[in-house]
Motif scaffolding. Structure first.
Motif, PDB file in Angstrom:
ATOM      1  N   LEU A  23      16.028  43.534   7.695  1.00  0.00           N
ATOM      2  CA  LEU A  23      15.118  42.452   8.077  1.00  0.00           C
ATOM      3  C   LEU A  23      13.801  43.002   8.610  1.00  0.00           C
ATOM      4  O   LEU A  23      12.729  42.497   8.278  1.00  0.00           O
ATOM      5  CB  LEU A  23      15.759  41.519   9.107  1.00  0.00           C
ATOM      6  CG  LEU A  23      14.875  40.340   9.529  1.00  0.00           C
ATOM      7  CD1 LEU A  23      14.504  39.457   8.337  1.00  0.00           C
ATOM      8  CD2 LEU A  23      15.566  39.514  10.598  1.00  0.00           C
ATOM      9  N   GLY A  38      16.711  36.414  13.984  1.00  0.00           N
ATOM     10  CA  GLY A  38      16.614  37.864  13.913  1.00  0.00           C
ATOM     11  C   GLY A  38      17.677  38.604  14.694  1.00  0.00           C
ATOM     12  O   GLY A  38      17.635  39.826  14.784  1.00  0.00           O
ATOM     13  N   CYS A  80      19.436  40.913   9.179  1.00  0.00           N
ATOM     14  CA  CYS A  80      19.175  41.351  10.552  1.00  0.00           C
ATOM     15  C   CYS A  80      20.236  42.319  11.066  1.00  0.00           C
ATOM     16  O   CYS A  80      19.991  43.050  12.028  1.00  0.00           O
ATOM     17  CB  CYS A  80      19.043  40.157  11.492  1.00  0.00           C
ATOM     18  SG  CYS A  80      20.601  39.286  11.790  1.00  0.00           S
TER      19      CYS A  80
END
Length: 109
Positions: A23, A38, A80
């Motif tokens: 990510l 995230g 993430c």
């Protein structure tokens, strides 16, 4: 350096250091993987490693809350939570574009 190819973003290919977070590479290089939190809480960054799944680290507990064993077997990961040890090609389902908000008619218009 490793290569990351963002298939859903026109095949854009970038380089990154080994052990990079997928990510973060996408954010830094404008790869286009969708995300919200995230941090592994929302599952928005679900993506499919089309090539190079062997170049990803172990599946994390946070991913197991959002993805099934069948999805892992098909190459899905959460960007993430995924760190890269080698080159990968990644795709995802694009988020629908926001529709413009029209003017609401008011009595007398």
């Amino acid at each position: 350096m490793i290569k990351v190819t963002f298939l859903t973003n026109g095949g854009k290919t970038v380089t990154a250091p080994e052990n990079s977070n997928l990510l973060r590479v996408s954010l830094r290089e404008q790869g286009g993987i969708p995300f919200k939190c995230g941090g592994g809480l929302c599952g928005t960054c679900k993506c499919r490693i089309e090539k190079g799944i062997e170049n990803t680290d172990a599946i994390k507990p946070k991913e197991r809350k959002h993805l099934t064993e069948e999805q892992f077997a098909a190459g899905y990961r959460m960007a993430c939570q995924t760190f890269l040890t080698g080159s990968v090609s990644v795709s995802w389902t694009p988020r629908p574009a926001l529709q413009p908000v029209g003017r609401v008619a008011v009595d007398g218009d």
